[in-house]
Design a protein around this motif. Structure first.
Motif, PDB file in Angstrom:
ATOM      1  N   LEU A   2      97.545  -1.041  62.630  1.00 39.55           N
ATOM      2  CA  LEU A   2      97.614  -1.410  64.045  1.00 39.55           C
ATOM      3  C   LEU A   2      96.460  -2.323  64.448  1.00 39.55           C
ATOM      4  CD1 LEU A   2      98.740   1.966  65.646  1.00 39.55           C
ATOM      5  CD2 LEU A   2     100.117  -0.087  65.268  1.00 39.55           C
ATOM      6  N   ILE A   3      95.281  -2.077  63.871  1.00 42.73           N
ATOM      7  CA  ILE A   3      94.121  -2.921  64.188  1.00 42.73           C
ATOM      8  C   ILE A   3      94.366  -4.346  63.691  1.00 42.73           C
ATOM      9  CG2 ILE A   3      91.677  -3.305  63.657  1.00 42.73           C
ATOM     10  CD1 ILE A   3      91.370  -0.227  63.648  1.00 42.73           C
ATOM     11  N   ALA A   4      94.816  -4.484  62.450  1.00 51.16           N
ATOM     12  CA  ALA A   4      95.121  -5.809  61.905  1.00 51.16           C
ATOM     13  C   ALA A   4      96.251  -6.464  62.703  1.00 51.16           C
ATOM     14  CB  ALA A   4      95.504  -5.713  60.431  1.00 51.16           C
ATOM     15  N   GLY A   5      97.254  -5.676  63.076  1.00 49.07           N
ATOM     16  CA  GLY A   5      98.374  -6.197  63.856  1.00 49.07           C
ATOM     17  C   GLY A   5      97.948  -6.684  65.229  1.00 49.07           C
ATOM     18  N   ALA A   6      97.032  -5.971  65.867  1.00 42.72           N
ATOM     19  CA  ALA A   6      96.531  -6.392  67.183  1.00 42.72           C
ATOM     20  C   ALA A   6      95.786  -7.717  67.065  1.00 42.72           C
ATOM     21  CB  ALA A   6      95.626  -5.317  67.770  1.00 42.72           C
ATOM     22  N   GLY A   7      94.945  -7.820  66.042  1.00 45.09           N
ATOM     23  CA  GLY A   7      94.235  -9.080  65.822  1.00 45.09           C
ATOM     24  C   GLY A   7      95.201 -10.205  65.501  1.00 45.09           C
ATOM     25  N   GLY A   8      96.204  -9.911  64.688  1.00 45.85           N
ATOM     26  CA  GLY A   8      97.212 -10.909  64.338  1.00 45.85           C
ATOM     27  C   GLY A   8      97.994 -11.394  65.545  1.00 45.85           C
ATOM     28  N   PHE A   9      98.300 -10.467  66.460  1.00 49.96           N
ATOM     29  CA  PHE A   9      99.020 -10.839  67.685  1.00 49.96           C
ATOM     30  C   PHE A   9      98.208 -11.833  68.513  1.00 49.96           C
ATOM     31  CE2 PHE A   9      99.744 -10.144  72.243  1.00 49.96           C
ATOM     32  CZ  PHE A   9     101.074 -10.499  72.332  1.00 49.96           C
ATOM     33  N   VAL A  10      96.931 -11.548  68.698  1.00 46.23           N
ATOM     34  CA  VAL A  10      96.063 -12.438  69.473  1.00 46.23           C
ATOM     35  C   VAL A  10      95.915 -13.784  68.769  1.00 46.23           C
ATOM     36  CG1 VAL A  10      93.714 -12.750  70.379  1.00 46.23           C
ATOM     37  CG2 VAL A  10      94.833 -10.525  70.577  1.00 46.23           C
ATOM     38  N   GLY A  11      95.731 -13.746  67.443  1.00 45.88           N
ATOM     39  CA  GLY A  11      95.606 -14.986  66.688  1.00 45.88           C
ATOM     40  C   GLY A  11      96.866 -15.835  66.743  1.00 45.88           C
ATOM     41  N   THR A  12      98.014 -15.187  66.608  1.00 41.01           N
ATOM     42  CA  THR A  12      99.288 -15.901  66.649  1.00 41.01           C
ATOM     43  C   THR A  12      99.518 -16.523  68.029  1.00 41.01           C
ATOM     44  OG1 THR A  12     100.230 -14.464  64.967  1.00 41.01           O
ATOM     45  CG2 THR A  12     101.793 -15.655  66.357  1.00 41.01           C
ATOM     46  N   CYS A  13      99.211 -15.791  69.076  1.00 34.02           N
ATOM     47  CA  CYS A  13      99.348 -16.336  70.437  1.00 34.02           C
ATOM     48  C   CYS A  13      98.418 -17.529  70.632  1.00 34.02           C
ATOM     49  CB  CYS A  13      99.057 -15.255  71.476  1.00 34.02           C
ATOM     50  SG  CYS A  13     100.319 -13.970  71.543  1.00 34.02           S
ATOM     51  N   GLY A  14      97.194 -17.422  70.125  1.00 41.13           N
ATOM     52  CA  GLY A  14      96.249 -18.531  70.220  1.00 41.13           C
ATOM     53  C   GLY A  14      96.741 -19.757  69.474  1.00 41.13           C
ATOM     54  N   ARG A  15      97.280 -19.535  68.267  1.00 39.80           N
ATOM     55  CA  ARG A  15      97.825 -20.646  67.482  1.00 39.80           C
ATOM     56  C   ARG A  15      98.972 -21.315  68.233  1.00 39.80           C
ATOM     57  NH1 ARG A  15      99.953 -18.432  62.516  1.00 39.80           N
ATOM     58  NH2 ARG A  15     101.954 -18.286  63.515  1.00 39.80           N
ATOM     59  N   TYR A  16      99.859 -20.527  68.796  1.00 37.86           N
ATOM     60  CA  TYR A  16     100.998 -21.064  69.531  1.00 37.86           C
ATOM     61  C   TYR A  16     100.527 -21.904  70.724  1.00 37.86           C
ATOM     62  CZ  TYR A  16     105.014 -21.322  72.615  1.00 37.86           C
ATOM     63  OH  TYR A  16     105.997 -21.779  73.445  1.00 37.86           O
ATOM     64  N   LEU A  17      99.588 -21.362  71.499  1.00 43.47           N
ATOM     65  CA  LEU A  17      99.123 -22.062  72.695  1.00 43.47           C
ATOM     66  C   LEU A  17      98.399 -23.364  72.354  1.00 43.47           C
ATOM     67  CD1 LEU A  17      97.911 -19.028  74.830  1.00 43.47           C
ATOM     68  CD2 LEU A  17      99.962 -20.426  75.196  1.00 43.47           C
ATOM     69  N   ILE A  18      97.559 -23.335  71.336  1.00 41.63           N
ATOM     70  CA  ILE A  18      96.864 -24.560  70.932  1.00 41.63           C
ATOM     71  C   ILE A  18      97.866 -25.579  70.392  1.00 41.63           C
ATOM     72  CG2 ILE A  18      95.250 -25.526  69.238  1.00 41.63           C
ATOM     73  CD1 ILE A  18      93.536 -22.990  69.691  1.00 41.63           C
ATOM     74  N   GLY A  19      98.834 -25.127  69.607  1.00 39.26           N
ATOM     75  CA  GLY A  19      99.861 -26.027  69.092  1.00 39.26           C
ATOM     76  C   GLY A  19     100.647 -26.698  70.202  1.00 39.26           C
ATOM     77  N   ARG A  20     101.035 -25.933  71.202  1.00 39.12           N
ATOM     78  CA  ARG A  20     101.787 -26.497  72.340  1.00 39.12           C
ATOM     79  C   ARG A  20     100.923 -27.477  73.123  1.00 39.12           C
ATOM     80  NH1 ARG A  20     106.409 -27.173  72.108  1.00 39.12           N
ATOM     81  NH2 ARG A  20     106.618 -27.200  74.345  1.00 39.12           N
ATOM     82  N   TRP A  21      99.665 -27.096  73.355  1.00 40.92           N
ATOM     83  CA  TRP A  21      98.763 -27.952  74.104  1.00 40.92           C
ATOM     84  C   TRP A  21      98.558 -29.290  73.385  1.00 40.92           C
ATOM     85  CZ3 TRP A  21      93.016 -28.421  73.558  1.00 40.92           C
ATOM     86  CH2 TRP A  21      92.479 -29.210  74.570  1.00 40.92           C
ATOM     87  N   MET A  22      98.360 -29.239  72.077  1.00 42.28           N
ATOM     88  CA  MET A  22      98.162 -30.463  71.292  1.00 42.28           C
ATOM     89  C   MET A  22      99.423 -31.324  71.285  1.00 42.28           C
ATOM     90  SD  MET A  22      95.101 -30.766  70.125  1.00 42.28           S
ATOM     91  CE  MET A  22      94.440 -30.042  71.600  1.00 42.28           C
ATOM     92  N   ALA A  23     100.594 -30.693  71.219  1.00 41.43           N
ATOM     93  CA  ALA A  23     101.857 -31.445  71.216  1.00 41.43           C
ATOM     94  C   ALA A  23     102.054 -32.203  72.523  1.00 41.43           C
ATOM     95  CB  ALA A  23     103.034 -30.497  70.961  1.00 41.43           C
ATOM     96  N   VAL A  24     101.603 -31.609  73.626  1.00 40.52           N
ATOM     97  CA  VAL A  24     101.729 -32.260  74.931  1.00 40.52           C
ATOM     98  C   VAL A  24     100.649 -33.322  75.111  1.00 40.52           C
ATOM     99  CG1 VAL A  24     101.527 -31.864  77.429  1.00 40.52           C
ATOM    100  CG2 VAL A  24     102.879 -30.297  76.025  1.00 40.52           C
ATOM    101  N   PHE A  26      98.713 -34.956  72.737  1.00 40.07           N
ATOM    102  CA  PHE A  26      98.604 -36.028  71.753  1.00 40.07           C
ATOM    103  C   PHE A  26      99.962 -36.277  71.101  1.00 40.07           C
ATOM    104  CE2 PHE A  26      94.486 -33.950  72.014  1.00 40.07           C
ATOM    105  CZ  PHE A  26      93.670 -35.035  72.317  1.00 40.07           C
ATOM    106  N   HIS A  27     100.390 -37.519  71.136  1.00 39.84           N
ATOM    107  CA  HIS A  27     101.691 -37.886  70.574  1.00 39.84           C
ATOM    108  C   HIS A  27     101.488 -38.823  69.379  1.00 39.84           C
ATOM    109  CE1 HIS A  27     103.473 -36.138  74.130  1.00 39.84           C
ATOM    110  NE2 HIS A  27     102.658 -36.861  74.857  1.00 39.84           N
ATOM    111  N   GLY A  28     101.250 -38.252  68.249  1.00 37.38           N
ATOM    112  CA  GLY A  28     101.084 -39.058  67.044  1.00 37.38           C
ATOM    113  C   GLY A  28     101.724 -38.347  65.874  1.00 37.38           C
ATOM    114  N   VAL A  29     101.638 -38.945  64.716  1.00 41.24           N
ATOM    115  CA  VAL A  29     102.239 -38.321  63.542  1.00 41.24           C
ATOM    116  C   VAL A  29     101.305 -37.292  62.912  1.00 41.24           C
ATOM    117  CG1 VAL A  29     103.764 -40.253  63.017  1.00 41.24           C
ATOM    118  CG2 VAL A  29     101.486 -40.196  62.011  1.00 41.24           C
ATOM    119  N   PHE A  30     100.006 -37.377  63.184  1.00 38.07           N
ATOM    120  CA  PHE A  30      99.062 -36.419  62.613  1.00 38.07           C
ATOM    121  C   PHE A  30      99.257 -35.060  63.268  1.00 38.07           C
ATOM    122  CE2 PHE A  30      94.986 -34.350  61.922  1.00 38.07           C
ATOM    123  CZ  PHE A  30      94.704 -34.698  60.614  1.00 38.07           C
ATOM    124  N   PRO A  31      99.451 -33.993  62.479  1.00 34.54           N
ATOM    125  CA  PRO A  31      99.686 -32.641  63.029  1.00 34.54           C
ATOM    126  C   PRO A  31      98.387 -32.003  63.533  1.00 34.54           C
ATOM    127  CG  PRO A  31      99.953 -32.661  60.634  1.00 34.54           C
ATOM    128  CD  PRO A  31      99.618 -34.043  61.034  1.00 34.54           C
TER     129      PRO A  31
END
Length: 119
Positions: A2-24, A26-31
């Motif tokens: 559960l501890i690892a899962g809680a950390g993973g949940f926060v990390g995954t949400c952070g990854r998603y939010l940063i990915g969405r923010w970068m997609a909006v 910056f519009h280039g081919v570099f990921p």
């Protein structure tokens, strides 16, 4: 688990939010979104492992939460590999190679920097 899962949940949400923010933002081919989360994750894991190595300043549960959970959920090797594959398929070979080299070099440097800052 559960501890690892809680950390993973926060990390995954952070990854998603940063990915969405970068997609909006910056519009280039570099990921850029995947690149940023992977190098930031390298820095965080370097800091955490530095704290563990320096007189065990993180407990086993804190390590599980941050290293296994958060960093595991925040960074993403599978997306990194797919980005390189996709860039290659589109003929963006220079960008693909730049992304690969920059990710590896920056990732290693930031793991090192995180550990050095703790010493």
């Amino acid at each position: 688990m559960l501890i690892a899962g809680a950390g993973g949940f926060v990390g995954t949400c952070g990854r998603y939010l940063i990915g969405r923010w970068m997609a909006v933002a910056f519009h280039g081919v570099f990921p850029l979104g995947t690149f940023i989360v992977n190098v930031l994750g390298c820095f965080v894991i370097g800091l955490c492992l530095g704290l563990i190595e320096k007189a065990n300043l993180l407990s086993a549960n804190e390590s599980l939460l941050l290293v296994t959970g958060f960093c595991g959920g925040f960074t993403t090797f599978s997306t990194f590999a797919n980005d390189i594959f996709t860039l290659g398929n589109r003929g963006e070979w220079l960008t693909s190679i730049l992304y690969l080299v920059a990710s590896l070099v920056c990732g290693l440097l930031l793991v090192w920097l995180g550990r050095v800052l703790i010493r």
